[in-house]
Design a protein around this motif. Structure first.
Motif, short mmCIF file in Angstrom:
data_model
loop_
_atom_site.label_atom_id
_atom_site.label_comp_id
_atom_site.label_asym_id
_atom_site.label_seq_id
_atom_site.Cartn_x
_atom_site.Cartn_y
_atom_site.Cartn_z
N UNK A 313 63.81 -68.30 46.47
CA UNK A 313 63.33 -69.16 47.53
C UNK A 313 63.01 -70.55 46.99
N UNK A 314 62.55 -70.63 45.75
CA UNK A 314 62.01 -71.88 45.22
C UNK A 314 62.69 -72.37 43.96
N UNK A 315 63.93 -71.95 43.72
CA UNK A 315 64.66 -72.43 42.55
C UNK A 315 66.16 -72.26 42.78
N UNK A 316 66.99 -73.17 42.23
CA UNK A 316 68.44 -72.99 42.37
C UNK A 316 68.89 -71.68 41.75
N UNK A 317 69.85 -71.03 42.38
CA UNK A 317 70.38 -69.77 41.85
C UNK A 317 71.25 -70.03 40.62
N UNK A 318 71.18 -69.11 39.68
CA UNK A 318 72.03 -69.13 38.49
C UNK A 318 72.64 -67.73 38.38
N UNK A 319 73.94 -67.62 38.57
CA UNK A 319 74.56 -66.30 38.57
C UNK A 319 74.58 -65.71 37.16
N UNK A 320 74.71 -64.39 37.10
CA UNK A 320 74.77 -63.71 35.81
C UNK A 320 75.99 -64.15 35.02
N UNK A 321 77.06 -64.50 35.74
CA UNK A 321 78.30 -64.92 35.07
C UNK A 321 78.16 -66.32 34.46
N UNK A 322 77.48 -67.23 35.16
CA UNK A 322 77.39 -68.59 34.66
C UNK A 322 76.21 -68.80 33.71
N UNK A 323 75.25 -67.86 33.69
CA UNK A 323 74.05 -68.04 32.88
C UNK A 323 74.36 -68.29 31.40
N UNK A 324 75.26 -67.51 30.74
CA UNK A 324 75.52 -67.76 29.32
C UNK A 324 76.10 -69.16 29.06
N UNK A 325 77.02 -69.59 29.93
CA UNK A 325 77.63 -70.92 29.75
C UNK A 325 76.65 -72.02 30.08
N UNK A 326 75.81 -71.78 31.08
CA UNK A 326 74.88 -72.81 31.52
C UNK A 326 73.68 -72.96 30.58
N UNK A 327 73.31 -71.90 29.90
CA UNK A 327 72.08 -71.90 29.11
C UNK A 327 71.99 -73.06 28.11
N UNK A 328 73.02 -73.34 27.29
CA UNK A 328 72.89 -74.46 26.34
C UNK A 328 72.76 -75.80 27.04
N UNK A 329 73.35 -75.95 28.22
CA UNK A 329 73.24 -77.22 28.95
C UNK A 329 71.87 -77.34 29.62
N UNK A 330 71.27 -76.21 29.99
CA UNK A 330 69.89 -76.23 30.48
C UNK A 330 68.97 -76.73 29.37
N UNK A 331 69.19 -76.23 28.16
CA UNK A 331 68.39 -76.70 27.04
C UNK A 331 68.63 -78.18 26.77
N UNK A 332 69.90 -78.62 26.84
CA UNK A 332 70.21 -80.04 26.68
C UNK A 332 69.46 -80.86 27.71
N UNK A 333 69.51 -80.44 28.97
CA UNK A 333 68.83 -81.18 30.03
C UNK A 333 67.33 -81.26 29.75
#
Length: 532
Positions: A313-333
């Motif tokens: 309800x209160x955060x953008x969704x992050x799918x299980x498939x994209x989480x591994x690829x997105x994780x390093x860019x989340x840290x970069x951000x």
């Protein structure tokens, strides 16, 4: 191992899903009704799985010192203080699809029951009467069905209405013209729906904008003989106004599954022959109860174990498939935001996040949330991706997002620009094949700086010997430099240096560096990253 409390009744299969996915679970289905006991134990848990009995209040959230996620098995989250959870960085999830068909079917069943007075006819017949002439109903076919709220459930009801050969009109601010055409319905404004509908069915959440959407004024605008169905939320209808409409004959009948106050053990509606009432049965089928329980267990487990965010309800969704690829860019951000947050002293007025190349095709909402968390964490320590956007909005900071095609040598990068009354700061970064963040541009000056836990950012003049000066001062104080990155705008002009250090930079050494004639500033920084 993350630990979850199930404080309401859920399927045993859901409990097993937690266990199978590496989550420790305590199944205490009656605890939600004991507010004091729940308050006493909630601090032990990372997750809380609930239905409608547990009330997640601001007081409970304050006591939930380890809580990361609340999962509601069902659609409605009226029993969760979402603003309080968001401020504390707690994700609130629901399961909007698990009981959609069941609730839609109940609404259609209520429509038939009201149209043909089935409950009253049933009671009369069971009493040994044969009152055939008393129960004169109306046909559904050819009538106009007005659907208020055409989301998951409303769209299913609309499709069923089309299948019943009804003409369906719908009001929903978020319903696109293409979606309306796809459903075979007509998109209208609310007042037009009131004026045209023979049957009105509500399928909208309870918000400040929808509360009391059916009131005396709305009923005045409706057709005489309209029939109203509410299987969505109590509070959408002013019950006293509905009763008045029923008594006057303006409203021919109503099917009410939800009430302003629940459990509703008494109500003037209960004594009215042209009203069908059920005790909040919209989601009460075996299939729906099983579905929402399994979904909430899967969603919470995926978040606690993998970092995937689904139906939040209160955060953008992050799918299980994209989480591994997105994780390093989340840290970069996060580190881009953290850099600016640590070097900026004055209040921030505007924030722009630019996504170039490959990053523009990623989940940018999640990346922006991570950027904002890093940006304000130096001033507000207890902040994360959930609470940061709210805090930024509360502070009146203007946020903008820019996406563009690949424009440089990197496949993709993120650039953060922050404006204050005095200056504009910018920093860009990317992720290399080692999945670690790199700073590639600061203040418009290109560089390649590996990001470490302890760093020193310096602004200096591009003069011979400056590297030796910095190295000598660090050596004199026993400060070991793991990595030294440089950049300049032009020969002999302005330059910057990023030092990756083994330990935190001593504050007392900073004055010695800044005392040098060619060093403008030296700022110790800290980043929450894994050490190389």
């Amino acid at each position: 191992m993350p630990r979850v409390l199930v404080s309401d009744k859920l399927s045993p299969t859901a409990v097993q899903i937690f266990k199978d996915r590496g989550v420790e679970v305590d199944y205490l289905p009656d605890l939600g009704k004991d507010k004091e006991k729940l308050l006493e134990v909630i601090g032990q848990y990372d997750g809380l799985a609930i239905r409608s009995a547990t009330k997640v209040t601001e007081k409970l959230i304050a006591a939930a010192t380890n809580l990361k996620v609340v999962g509601r098995a069902g659609i409605g989250v009226d029993n969760v203080d979402i603003p309080a959870a968001s401020r504390r960085g707690i994700i609130v999830m629901n399961t909007p699809f698990g009981n959609s068909i069941t609730t839609a079917e109940h609404a259609v069943a209520m429509m038939f029951a009201v149209a043909r007075q089935i409950p009253e006819a049933n009671a009369s017949t069971h009493a040994g009467k044969w009152e055939k002439n008393r129960f004169m109903g109306v046909e559904i076919t050819g009538k106009t069905l007005g659907v208020i709220g055409c989301g998951n459930i409303g769209s299913i009801v609309a499709q069923r209405g089309v299948g019943l050969k009804m003409h369906v009109v719908a009001f929903d601010p978020f319903l696109s013209d293409d979606r309306a055409i796809e459903l075979g319905i007509e998109k209208v404004e609310l007042e037009e729906l009131f004026a045209r509908a023979d049957f009105i069915t509500l399928h909208t959440p309870l918000t400040d904008k929808t509360r009391n959407i059916i009131n005396k004024d709305a009923i005045t605008k409706m057709k005489k003989g309209v029939r109203i169905i509410n299987c969505a939320r109590g509070g959408l209808i002013v019950e006293a106004d509905l009763i008045e409409g029923l008594k006057s004959g303006k409203v021919a009948g109503a099917g009410i599954d939800v009430f302003e106050v629940e459990p509703a053990t008494e109500s003037p509606l209960f004594n009215m022959e042209n009203v069908v009432c059920t005790p909040h049965l919209g989601a009460s089928t075996d299939e729906a109860q099983e579905n929402v329980a399994l979904q909430v267990a899967e969603q919470m487990s995926d978040y606690l174990v993998k970092g995937a965010v689904t139906n939040a309800i209160n955060m953008p969704s992050i799918s299980a498939e994209e989480a591994p690829r997105l994780k390093p860019f989340v840290k970069l951000a996060e580190v881009l935001g953290a850099f600016v947050g640590q070097v900026t002293e004055e209040p921030i007025k505007e924030v722009e996040v630019l996504f170039d190349g490959a990053t523009a095709g990623m989940n940018t909402r999640a990346l922006i949330s991570a950027t904002l968390a890093g940006l304000i964490r130096p001033q507000v320590a207890d902040v994360n991706m959930v609470s940061a956007p709210i805090m930024v909005k509360e502070r009146g900071i203007v946020l903008s997002e820019v996406k563009r095609d690949k424009s440089g040598v990197f496949d993709g990068y993120i650039k953060l620009t922050v404006k204050t009354d005095k200056r504009v700061r910018s920093i860009a970064g990317t992720v290399f094949s080692d999945h670690k963040p790199r700073f590639i541009q600061i203040k418009g000056i290109n560089m390649d700086a590996e990001v470490g836990r302890h760093m020193l950012y310096m602004a200096n003049k591009d003069v011979p010997g400056i590297i030796g000066v910095i190295g000598s001062i660090c050596a004199k104080h026993g400060i070991n430099i793991a990595n030294f990155s440089l950049g300049r705008d032009n020969a002999g002009g302005n330059a910057i240096a990023m030092l990756y250090l083994d330990e935190a930079f001593p504050e007392e050494v900073r004055a010695e560096l800044e005392g040098h004639e060619f060093i403008g500033s030296a700022k110790p920084l800290q980043f929450d990253v894994e050490e190389v």
